[in-house]
Design an enzyme around this catalytic site. Sequence first.
Site, PDB file in Angstrom:
ATOM      1  N   CYS A   1       5.405  -6.011   1.674  1.00  0.00           N
ATOM      2  CA  CYS A   1       5.742  -4.592   1.578  1.00  0.00           C
ATOM      3  C   CYS A   1       5.101  -3.819   2.731  1.00  0.00           C
ATOM      4  CB  CYS A   1       5.351  -4.053   0.209  1.00  0.00           C
ATOM      5  SG  CYS A   1       6.110  -2.463  -0.188  1.00  0.00           S
ATOM      6  N   TYR A   2       4.097  -2.983   2.466  1.00  0.00           N
ATOM      7  CA  TYR A   2       3.422  -2.283   3.558  1.00  0.00           C
ATOM      8  C   TYR A   2       2.834  -3.275   4.560  1.00  0.00           C
ATOM      9  CZ  TYR A   2       0.239   0.799   6.099  1.00  0.00           C
ATOM     10  OH  TYR A   2      -0.410   1.480   7.091  1.00  0.00           O
TER      11      TYR A   2
ATOM     12  N   GLY B   1       0.829  -1.201   0.000  1.00  0.00           N
ATOM     13  CA  GLY B   1       0.000   0.000   0.000  1.00  0.00           C
ATOM     14  C   GLY B   1       0.859   1.244   0.000  1.00  0.00           C
TER      15      GLY B   1
ATOM     16  N   GLU C   1       4.417 -11.249  -5.807  1.00  0.00           N
ATOM     17  CA  GLU C   1       3.294 -11.459  -6.722  1.00  0.00           C
ATOM     18  C   GLU C   1       3.564 -10.991  -8.141  1.00  0.00           C
ATOM     19  OE1 GLU C   1       2.248  -7.502  -4.614  1.00  0.00           O
ATOM     20  OE2 GLU C   1       3.502  -9.271  -4.313  1.00  0.00           O
TER      21      GLU C   1
ATOM     22  N   HIS D   1       7.979  -7.689  -3.508  1.00  0.00           N
ATOM     23  CA  HIS D   1       6.668  -8.109  -4.033  1.00  0.00           C
ATOM     24  C   HIS D   1       6.804  -9.453  -4.757  1.00  0.00           C
ATOM     25  CE1 HIS D   1       4.176  -4.495  -3.317  1.00  0.00           C
ATOM     26  NE2 HIS D   1       5.334  -3.859  -3.375  1.00  0.00           N
TER      27      HIS D   1
ATOM     28  N   ASP E   1     -18.404 -13.222 -20.937  1.00  0.00           N
ATOM     29  CA  ASP E   1     -18.840 -13.290 -19.541  1.00  0.00           C
ATOM     30  C   ASP E   1     -20.321 -13.624 -19.424  1.00  0.00           C
ATOM     31  OD1 ASP E   1     -16.251 -12.409 -19.194  1.00  0.00           O
ATOM     32  OD2 ASP E   1     -16.845 -10.314 -18.912  1.00  0.00           O
TER      33      ASP E   1
ATOM     34  N   LYS F   1     -10.973 -13.063 -15.555  1.00  0.00           N
ATOM     35  CA  LYS F   1     -11.372 -13.328 -16.941  1.00  0.00           C
ATOM     36  C   LYS F   1     -10.860 -14.668 -17.445  1.00  0.00           C
ATOM     37  CE  LYS F   1     -13.308 -11.564 -20.703  1.00  0.00           C
ATOM     38  NZ  LYS F   1     -14.565 -10.804 -20.756  1.00  0.00           N
TER      39      LYS F   1
END
Length: 515
Positions: free
Chosen positions: A81-82, A54, A173, A171, A229, A371
């Site tokens: 991180c944060y 963040g 991710e 990070h 979708d 998606k």
Amino acid sequence: MTDTVLILDFGSQVTQLIARRVREAGVYCEIVPFDKAEEAIERLRPKAIILSGGPSSVYESGTPAAPEAVFRSQLPVLGICYGEQTMAAQLGGEVTAGTHREFGRAEIEVVADCPLFEGVWPKGTRDTVWMSHGDRIDRIPPGFEVVAVSANAPFAAIADEKRRLYGVQFHPEVAHTPRGAELLRNFVGRIAGCRGDWTMHAFREAAVERIRAQVGKGRVICGLSGGVDSAVAAVLIHEAVGDQLTCIFVDHGLLRQGEADEVVSLFRGHYNIPLVHFDGEATFLAALQGVSDPEDKRKTIGRLFIDVFDAEAGRLGGAEFLAQGTLYPDVIESVSFTGGPSVTIKSHHNVGGLPERMHLKLVEPLRELFKDEVRALGRELGLPERFVGRHPFPGPGLAIRVPGEVTREKLDILRRADAVFLDEIRKGGLYDAIWQAFAVLLPVRTVGVMGDARTYDHVCALRAVTSTDGMTADYYPFPHDFLGRTATRIINEVKGINRVVYDITSKPPGTIEWE
């Protein structure tokens, strides 16, 4: 019951990537605002919690913090991180203002063995990670040990094995941390003990049961937009409740070339699902006359969709439910979790509920999916690959690919140019390598020379992007001969265009649409 991981969002622009990595490990997860942790723990009964990054500084007043319920839960917790910084500060450590910032690639050195790094980074390893922090931890809380360091982060990774609390300053991710996905798999698998059995088959079975429980014997109408979708949602709901479902395909005159015929053929021919084909071109174009702001266009089109659904529900004898293909990115983009950089990116139709005047309840069976997961579900349901693999198409259609006022003349020009672009992509065998490709009719006209005559016609922009989940995107690097050939065809075959440009803008998390 499927194992679940709870992700608390502190405002990072890449929080959704944490969810992607966790789901890639076969573990279901949900993102919730940090201040909704207690409710989410009670509702989801997660096996682990992840604290996202963040933009805030933990030492400033009023900044986000993890509710005490997180640490009282005795669940494994990973702070990123944060998330690592607030964990350290809340448990007795110290975080200070950044004088040793790290943004971008950095090298860490692993100084201790840790279950989080098992099979990934043994003690003594040096490897590249992605950092994005201005502040840093200067003192870790009691019970924690240092696992990894970097040049500017003496506590690049920390762990309290007894309490199963872990923190990383980098990070894992993002793709720029090459082995970060393996680290997250270690956390959810080795440490939290998640089984990794969340599959599309399991989701399908659970979703069918949820739909049946919600709908009962009620009637459902499903709004089809022509995209993947809503088509997947419709087929899933039809599997659950059969002829209690009626699909309404609103042909608003803003579709791609040949789109209406393809949708009608799929649902009436391939699936034999009851379908109402509503011809609303004149109504929609009249309402859009003079409207140029993209957000006003979305709202106008959304309002008309609701009007059509409301009228058809009454005509069909009192449907009780309205189904639509809302996805997880729609929810993430439409809700401000912290008021920080992850504030509302764009509005999506009906996220958060329907107008009070409608007496319908929403059914949104895909609300938990990204998606690419919807595509996987479509294949699980047996939808034709030509439909499942088609590029995303927004509900407002070509209206938001005509910046400025929308007219029938502009739409016809754009439709032809878009069809040529997609035709060349298919001929080049590139369609499946691209997430989304489309043409845009720019709100400018230029002077050109065609043959022996001067022209004053529109400029067409082409856009093609690569993506995995629709939350981030990069432009597709077409070879010059492809762009030249496509531009030549558009100018020769589409009257009203005398110049073609290619958009090479990349997109951070957020919409990959033109607007």
